[in-house]
Structures are given as C-alpha cells and as structure tokens.
Design a protein around this motif. Structure first.
Motif, PDB file in Angstrom:
ATOM      1  N   ILE A  25       6.824  14.966 -13.761  1.00  0.00           N
ATOM      2  CA  ILE A  25       6.435  13.639 -14.251  1.00  0.00           C
ATOM      3  C   ILE A  25       5.289  13.127 -13.384  1.00  0.00           C
ATOM      4  O   ILE A  25       5.430  13.019 -12.165  1.00  0.00           O
ATOM      5  CB  ILE A  25       7.617  12.654 -14.181  1.00  0.00           C
ATOM      6  CG1 ILE A  25       8.759  13.144 -15.073  1.00  0.00           C
ATOM      7  CG2 ILE A  25       7.177  11.252 -14.577  1.00  0.00           C
ATOM      8  CD1 ILE A  25      10.037  12.341 -14.912  1.00  0.00           C
ATOM      9  N   PRO A  26       4.149  12.814 -13.985  1.00  0.00           N
ATOM     10  CA  PRO A  26       3.035  12.293 -13.182  1.00  0.00           C
ATOM     11  C   PRO A  26       3.361  10.905 -12.636  1.00  0.00           C
ATOM     12  O   PRO A  26       4.010  10.099 -13.298  1.00  0.00           O
ATOM     13  CB  PRO A  26       1.868  12.223 -14.166  1.00  0.00           C
ATOM     14  CG  PRO A  26       2.426  12.474 -15.507  1.00  0.00           C
ATOM     15  CD  PRO A  26       3.827  12.949 -15.382  1.00  0.00           C
ATOM     16  N   VAL A  27       2.922  10.642 -11.427  1.00  0.00           N
ATOM     17  CA  VAL A  27       3.142   9.344 -10.782  1.00  0.00           C
ATOM     18  C   VAL A  27       1.790   8.817 -10.334  1.00  0.00           C
ATOM     19  O   VAL A  27       1.025   9.520  -9.673  1.00  0.00           O
ATOM     20  CB  VAL A  27       4.079   9.482  -9.559  1.00  0.00           C
ATOM     21  CG1 VAL A  27       4.181   8.161  -8.815  1.00  0.00           C
ATOM     22  CG2 VAL A  27       5.453   9.975  -9.987  1.00  0.00           C
ATOM     23  N   ILE A  28       1.486   7.597 -10.713  1.00  0.00           N
ATOM     24  CA  ILE A  28       0.284   6.917 -10.244  1.00  0.00           C
ATOM     25  C   ILE A  28       0.773   5.760  -9.391  1.00  0.00           C
ATOM     26  O   ILE A  28       1.472   4.877  -9.881  1.00  0.00           O
ATOM     27  CB  ILE A  28      -0.573   6.394 -11.412  1.00  0.00           C
ATOM     28  CG1 ILE A  28      -0.939   7.528 -12.363  1.00  0.00           C
ATOM     29  CG2 ILE A  28      -1.830   5.710 -10.868  1.00  0.00           C
ATOM     30  CD1 ILE A  28      -1.642   7.057 -13.624  1.00  0.00           C
ATOM     31  N   ALA A  29       0.428   5.748  -8.125  1.00  0.00           N
ATOM     32  CA  ALA A  29       0.926   4.732  -7.199  1.00  0.00           C
ATOM     33  C   ALA A  29      -0.140   3.675  -6.949  1.00  0.00           C
ATOM     34  O   ALA A  29      -1.328   3.965  -6.963  1.00  0.00           O
ATOM     35  CB  ALA A  29       1.334   5.393  -5.888  1.00  0.00           C
ATOM     36  N   TRP A  30       0.314   2.461  -6.700  1.00  0.00           N
ATOM     37  CA  TRP A  30      -0.613   1.383  -6.375  1.00  0.00           C
ATOM     38  C   TRP A  30      -0.586   1.147  -4.881  1.00  0.00           C
ATOM     39  O   TRP A  30       0.388   1.435  -4.205  1.00  0.00           O
ATOM     40  CB  TRP A  30      -0.292   0.118  -7.155  1.00  0.00           C
ATOM     41  CG  TRP A  30       1.004  -0.541  -6.802  1.00  0.00           C
ATOM     42  CD1 TRP A  30       2.253  -0.064  -7.074  1.00  0.00           C
ATOM     43  CD2 TRP A  30       1.194  -1.782  -6.131  1.00  0.00           C
ATOM     44  NE1 TRP A  30       3.199  -0.932  -6.618  1.00  0.00           N
ATOM     45  CE2 TRP A  30       2.581  -2.004  -6.037  1.00  0.00           C
ATOM     46  CE3 TRP A  30       0.343  -2.734  -5.619  1.00  0.00           C
ATOM     47  CZ2 TRP A  30       3.122  -3.136  -5.435  1.00  0.00           C
ATOM     48  CZ3 TRP A  30       0.883  -3.855  -5.027  1.00  0.00           C
ATOM     49  CH2 TRP A  30       2.251  -4.049  -4.939  1.00  0.00           C
ATOM     50  N   ASN A  31      -1.679   0.644  -4.359  1.00  0.00           N
ATOM     51  CA  ASN A  31      -1.813   0.381  -2.930  1.00  0.00           C
ATOM     52  C   ASN A  31      -1.340  -1.032  -2.659  1.00  0.00           C
ATOM     53  O   ASN A  31      -2.019  -1.991  -3.000  1.00  0.00           O
ATOM     54  CB  ASN A  31      -3.276   0.551  -2.505  1.00  0.00           C
ATOM     55  CG  ASN A  31      -3.496   0.277  -1.052  1.00  0.00           C
ATOM     56  OD1 ASN A  31      -2.567   0.056  -0.305  1.00  0.00           O
ATOM     57  ND2 ASN A  31      -4.749   0.287  -0.648  1.00  0.00           N
ATOM     58  N   ALA A  32      -0.193  -1.151  -2.040  1.00  0.00           N
ATOM     59  CA  ALA A  32       0.365  -2.477  -1.776  1.00  0.00           C
ATOM     60  C   ALA A  32      -0.297  -3.151  -0.582  1.00  0.00           C
ATOM     61  O   ALA A  32      -0.152  -4.352  -0.399  1.00  0.00           O
ATOM     62  CB  ALA A  32       1.860  -2.358  -1.526  1.00  0.00           C
ATOM     63  N   ASP A  33      -1.003  -2.398   0.248  1.00  0.00           N
ATOM     64  CA  ASP A  33      -1.648  -2.978   1.424  1.00  0.00           C
ATOM     65  C   ASP A  33      -2.632  -4.057   1.003  1.00  0.00           C
ATOM     66  O   ASP A  33      -3.513  -3.828   0.195  1.00  0.00           O
ATOM     67  CB  ASP A  33      -2.401  -1.912   2.225  1.00  0.00           C
ATOM     68  CG  ASP A  33      -1.475  -0.851   2.779  1.00  0.00           C
ATOM     69  OD1 ASP A  33      -0.261  -1.093   2.815  1.00  0.00           O
ATOM     70  OD2 ASP A  33      -1.973   0.212   3.160  1.00  0.00           O
ATOM     71  N   ASN A  34      -2.450  -5.227   1.532  1.00  0.00           N
ATOM     72  CA  ASN A  34      -3.312  -6.389   1.284  1.00  0.00           C
ATOM     73  C   ASN A  34      -3.181  -6.964  -0.121  1.00  0.00           C
ATOM     74  O   ASN A  34      -3.691  -8.037  -0.381  1.00  0.00           O
ATOM     75  CB  ASN A  34      -4.791  -6.063   1.542  1.00  0.00           C
ATOM     76  CG  ASN A  34      -5.039  -5.630   2.954  1.00  0.00           C
ATOM     77  OD1 ASN A  34      -4.380  -6.113   3.864  1.00  0.00           O
ATOM     78  ND2 ASN A  34      -5.957  -4.714   3.144  1.00  0.00           N
ATOM     79  N   SER A  35      -2.559  -6.265  -1.041  1.00  0.00           N
ATOM     80  CA  SER A  35      -2.472  -6.769  -2.405  1.00  0.00           C
ATOM     81  C   SER A  35      -1.479  -7.914  -2.527  1.00  0.00           C
ATOM     82  O   SER A  35      -1.614  -8.764  -3.386  1.00  0.00           O
ATOM     83  CB  SER A  35      -2.055  -5.648  -3.357  1.00  0.00           C
ATOM     84  OG  SER A  35      -3.061  -4.674  -3.388  1.00  0.00           O
ATOM     85  N   GLY A  36      -0.454  -7.928  -1.683  1.00  0.00           N
ATOM     86  CA  GLY A  36       0.549  -8.970  -1.759  1.00  0.00           C
ATOM     87  C   GLY A  36      -0.004 -10.349  -1.453  1.00  0.00           C
ATOM     88  O   GLY A  36       0.514 -11.356  -1.900  1.00  0.00           O
ATOM     89  N   LEU A  37      -1.070 -10.409  -0.693  1.00  0.00           N
ATOM     90  CA  LEU A  37      -1.659 -11.694  -0.327  1.00  0.00           C
ATOM     91  C   LEU A  37      -2.650 -12.193  -1.361  1.00  0.00           C
ATOM     92  O   LEU A  37      -2.996 -13.361  -1.388  1.00  0.00           O
ATOM     93  CB  LEU A  37      -2.391 -11.550   1.010  1.00  0.00           C
ATOM     94  CG  LEU A  37      -1.559 -11.043   2.181  1.00  0.00           C
ATOM     95  CD1 LEU A  37      -2.474 -10.785   3.374  1.00  0.00           C
ATOM     96  CD2 LEU A  37      -0.486 -12.039   2.528  1.00  0.00           C
TER      97      LEU A  37
END
Length: 104
Positions: A25-37
């Motif tokens: 199953i392909p997985v595309i991950a998002w970069n949570a660094d700095n995105s929460g702010l």
C-alpha cells in the motif's frame, strides 16, 4: 531538556508503515514540522516558515494521486500537533478540485 519522547503512538506509526509496506500500500506522509503552528499564527506575526505549507503539501499529495489515477484514498493520522489543520487542508483541496472538474 529538549528531547523527543517515543511512546505507544510512535510504535503504532512504525507498525502501520511496516504493515503498509508488506501489503504494498503506497503511503504519502506529510511533514508535521512547523505545520502545526501555521494556521494558528496571526497575519501580523513575524513568523518565517521554511517548511512547505499545508496547502503546498496537500496540493503535491493530491497531484500524485491524480497523476496515477488513484481516485480513492484514506487519511490516517495520530494526534500530532496540526493534524486537524492537515485534514481540513485536504478537505479544502479536494473540494477545490471537485469544483474545477465541474467547470470542465
């Protein structure tokens, strides 16, 4: 102290990625660094964000899905900071894409 704590959620994320790999199953991950702010910052703040915005990340992810004609996908997330904002950004991008397809 400035250190990361690795608990059960980290183990479950690693298990999920390993399982997805075994199943192909392909997985595309998002970069949570700095995105929460990102969405919580006011327009007048003096914040410089070097990581891609949630809008850029979701646009890239959905363009990959569109390129390979993957019309169904799932979003799996933990309770990491910014996860609600990420899900909202995906919803907004999908809605914008659907409006664009209706015009054609």
């Amino acid at each position: 102290m400035n250190y990361e704590q690795y608990g059960r959620s980290t183990a479950s994320a690693q298990y999920f990625l390993q399982l997805a790999g075994y199943l192909g199953i392909p997985v595309i991950a998002w970069n949570a660094d700095n995105s929460g702010l990102e969405r919580r910052a006011s327009q007048t703040s003096l914040q410089l964000q070097l990581a891609p915005s949630l809008e850029h990340q979701t646009a890239a992810m959905l363009s990959i899905l569109e390129r390979y004609k993957w019309h169904q996908f799932s979003v799996v997330t933990s309770l990491i900071a910014g996860h609600d904002d990420f899900i909202q950004a995906v919803r907004e991008r999908v809605s914008a894409m659907q409006v664009g397809f209706r015009r054609i």
